[in-house]
Write a protein that holds these residues in place. Sequence first.
Motif, PDB file in Angstrom:
ATOM      1  N   ASP A 188       1.071  -1.173  -0.063  1.00 20.80           N
ATOM      2  CA  ASP A 188      -0.014   0.159   0.001  1.00 20.80           C
ATOM      3  C   ASP A 188       1.029   1.177  -0.027  1.00 20.80           C
ATOM      4  O   ASP A 188       2.208   1.075   0.016  1.00 20.80           O
ATOM      5  CB  ASP A 188      -0.971   0.025   1.292  1.00 20.80           C
ATOM      6  N   HIS A 189       0.433   2.474  -0.048  1.00 16.07           N
ATOM      7  CA  HIS A 189       0.912   3.677  -0.156  1.00 16.07           C
ATOM      8  C   HIS A 189       1.941   3.865   1.296  1.00 16.07           C
ATOM      9  O   HIS A 189       3.181   4.455   0.940  1.00 16.07           O
ATOM     10  CB  HIS A 189       0.271   4.626  -0.474  1.00 16.07           C
ATOM     11  N   THR A 190       1.415   3.324   2.248  1.00  7.33           N
ATOM     12  CA  THR A 190       2.067   3.791   3.570  1.00  7.33           C
ATOM     13  C   THR A 190       3.281   2.901   3.376  1.00  7.33           C
ATOM     14  O   THR A 190       4.373   3.346   3.819  1.00  7.33           O
ATOM     15  CB  THR A 190       1.279   3.338   4.681  1.00  7.33           C
ATOM     16  N   GLU A 191       3.420   1.897   2.991  1.00  3.74           N
ATOM     17  CA  GLU A 191       4.554   0.960   3.055  1.00  3.74           C
ATOM     18  C   GLU A 191       5.398   1.353   1.783  1.00  3.74           C
ATOM     19  O   GLU A 191       6.713   1.352   2.248  1.00  3.74           O
ATOM     20  CB  GLU A 191       4.133  -0.627   2.709  1.00  3.74           C
ATOM     21  N   ALA A 192       4.839   1.684   0.765  1.00  3.26           N
ATOM     22  CA  ALA A 192       5.640   2.151  -0.216  1.00  3.26           C
ATOM     23  C   ALA A 192       6.524   3.581   0.050  1.00  3.26           C
ATOM     24  O   ALA A 192       7.774   3.607  -0.384  1.00  3.26           O
ATOM     25  CB  ALA A 192       4.949   2.130  -1.719  1.00  3.26           C
TER      26      ALA A 192
END
Length: 308
Positions: free
Chosen positions: A116-120
Amino acid sequence: MRAIVQREFGGPEVMRLAEVERPEPLSGEVLVRVKAAGVNPVDVAVRAGAFPLLGEPPFTIGWDVSGVVEAAGPGARYRAGEEVYGMPFFPRAAGAYAEYVAAPSRQLARKPATLDHTEAAALPLAALTAWQGLVDLAEVGEGDRVLVHRAAGGVGHLAVQIAKARGAYVIALASGPKHAFLKELGADEVIDYRTTDYTEAAKDLDIVFDSSSEGTNALKVLKPGGTLVSIMQHGNRELAAAVEAAGRRFAGVSVEPDYASLEAIAALVDEGRIRPHVAAALPLAEAGRAHELVGSGTVQGKVVLTVE
């Protein structure tokens, strides 16, 4: 748009949420609707004035971004709606702690599909630092013996995984409570630097990845021809000369934007061979709290700001 702006150097409290002009993409650039922004130790140093990369305030700090292309200038690599991530402009200002960022499209890559964007957003600066040091400069490969300093930190925990993905035998340095975490990441050995002299416990290494300031201590553990990768003392000419005089290689890393490496990193992520660890995800308005966490020096993995 909303962005975190600071008008003076100081503690985390100098960063405040404010309304600013939304950037417009130029030719070859894209406007990214930021979904998350990673927080790095360099952000903390710039905010405090300890590392004045951006000159005098006011400015918006931050480099790691993950988001969705809102608009594309002529000649850009991406179209509206595509998910991208990257570390644009470093070491110049990118203004990542904001709702929108305009950046050259070739400084961004498509976001790993499995994150997801948080991990990326936890990946770009830290993963590029590790990749450019271990892969581009040290050419880590099958069977190499690699030691990673500060192995549980933002750069370190990704360096461990990148070295393992390239077939290396990895020795991780970290305090005792972080050993289980590093074993889960694939470290073959873990040394508690608080209780053990690593220069006695590790020998005949091909690569030392130094994210501290150990300097010539690496000469005690590197075999002839081995490589010291330094991210904190990349410009230290005296250290470089001492390492070369001892028959070892010195590789100083000053991380830079690189979409090709981001694509290679994303491929390893989607193959299940690298995974960023997000220790905390906080809303953009809590950038100060995020800096407190990162500044403590005790975080495993990364801290990320989420942008709604």
